[in-house]
Design an enzyme around this catalytic site. Structure first.
Site, PDB file in Angstrom:
ATOM      1  N   TYR A  55       0.787  -1.239   0.000  1.00 21.62           N
ATOM      2  CA  TYR A  55       0.000   0.000   0.000  1.00 21.62           C
ATOM      3  C   TYR A  55       0.818   1.287   0.000  1.00 21.62           C
ATOM      4  CZ  TYR A  55      -4.299  -2.685   0.761  1.00 21.62           C
ATOM      5  OH  TYR A  55      -5.368  -3.546   0.611  1.00 21.62           O
ATOM      6  N   ASP A  56       2.125   1.214  -0.210  1.00 21.04           N
ATOM      7  CA  ASP A  56       2.907   2.454  -0.333  1.00 21.04           C
ATOM      8  C   ASP A  56       4.132   2.219  -1.218  1.00 21.04           C
ATOM      9  OD1 ASP A  56       3.467   5.121  -0.001  1.00 21.04           O
ATOM     10  OD2 ASP A  56       4.378   4.919   1.971  1.00 21.04           O
ATOM     11  N   ILE A  57       3.869   1.700  -2.414  1.00 27.35           N
ATOM     12  CA  ILE A  57       4.947   1.395  -3.357  1.00 27.35           C
ATOM     13  C   ILE A  57       5.403   2.672  -4.047  1.00 27.35           C
ATOM     14  CG2 ILE A  57       5.532   0.157  -5.479  1.00 27.35           C
ATOM     15  CD1 ILE A  57       5.248  -1.604  -2.972  1.00 27.35           C
TER      16      ILE A  57
END
Length: 222
Positions: A55-57
């Site tokens: 969820y935070d690539i």
């Protein structure tokens, strides 16, 4: 490929910083950058197979270091002379992630991640969660799952190649409309030019940027 805590000091730099500092143009380094991206895809496939939604690539969350017991130098690291990356790549910062057993457990109804890397469905989470908005309804569940990471993988490729966010807009409303509204162009002529109007690259990214997460490809298919 490995996973690492952001607080770890055992790395040289982030992928974002490395990209900003290597000499030459995108065209000069295209094979090298695509080989780096292949490492990113291997990492994301590992996460998918082990049921982790990050969820935070983004480039800033991939950390780089020289391989252990290698004879490579800092010169090899910062000024590579060929298309093969001279470093180990690790994914970090799992503060937004979810480890799950079932798909439902991996689903999130909370706004997560970095704004300009978010998928349309994650942006809808952010919009729906604004209690001050006149259409706010706490009973309406809007959420995102592993398809969000796939969208971010596409955003990361553009960031890796150009050093810029693909969907950056100074006006957040324009950004939101551009990403979430069907029919709005995702690749402006300016963005295409940044990619050297490389049609295979653009078509590859377009195959990832499917606004409907149900029809977006899985990590294993990229």
């Amino acid at each position: 490929m490995c996973i690492r805590d952001r607080q770890s000091t055992g790395y040289k730099t982030s992928l974002k910083s490395w990209r900003q500092k290597i000499p030459g143009t995108m065209q000069d380094n295209l094979l090298l950058l695509l080989n780096v991206y292949s490492k990113v895809l291997d990492t994301m496939l590992f996460c998918s197979e082990n049921r982790v939604n990050h969820y935070d690539i983004k480039c800033d969350n991939f950390l780089l270091d020289l391989p252990l017991n290698s004879h490579l130098t800092d010169e090899d690291f910062w000024k590579p002379k060929g298309p093969i990356p001279q470093f180990v790549l690790s994914l970090a910062d799992f503060g937004e992630s979810k480890v799950y057993t079932t798909e439902l457990e991996g689903y999130t109804v909370r706004n997560r991640g970095t704004e300009y890397m978010k998928s349309p469905e994650m942006l809808s989470v952010a919009y729906a969660s604004q209690k001050t908005h006149k259409k706010y309804d706490r009973r309406k569940k809007v959420g995102a799952n592993s398809a969000n990471d796939v969208w971010s993988i596409g955003c990361l490729l553009y960031e890796l190649l150009t050093g810029e966010f693909l969907f950056y807009e100074s006006d957040w409303v324009l950004f939101f409309i551009r990403v979430t509204t069907p029919g709005h162009e995702l690749f402006s002529p300016e963005k295409r030019e940044k990619l050297g109007n490389n049609q295979p690259l653009i078509e590859f990214m377009e195959s990832i940027f499917i606004r409907d997460p149900i029809h977006r490809p899985y990590s294993a298919l990229i």
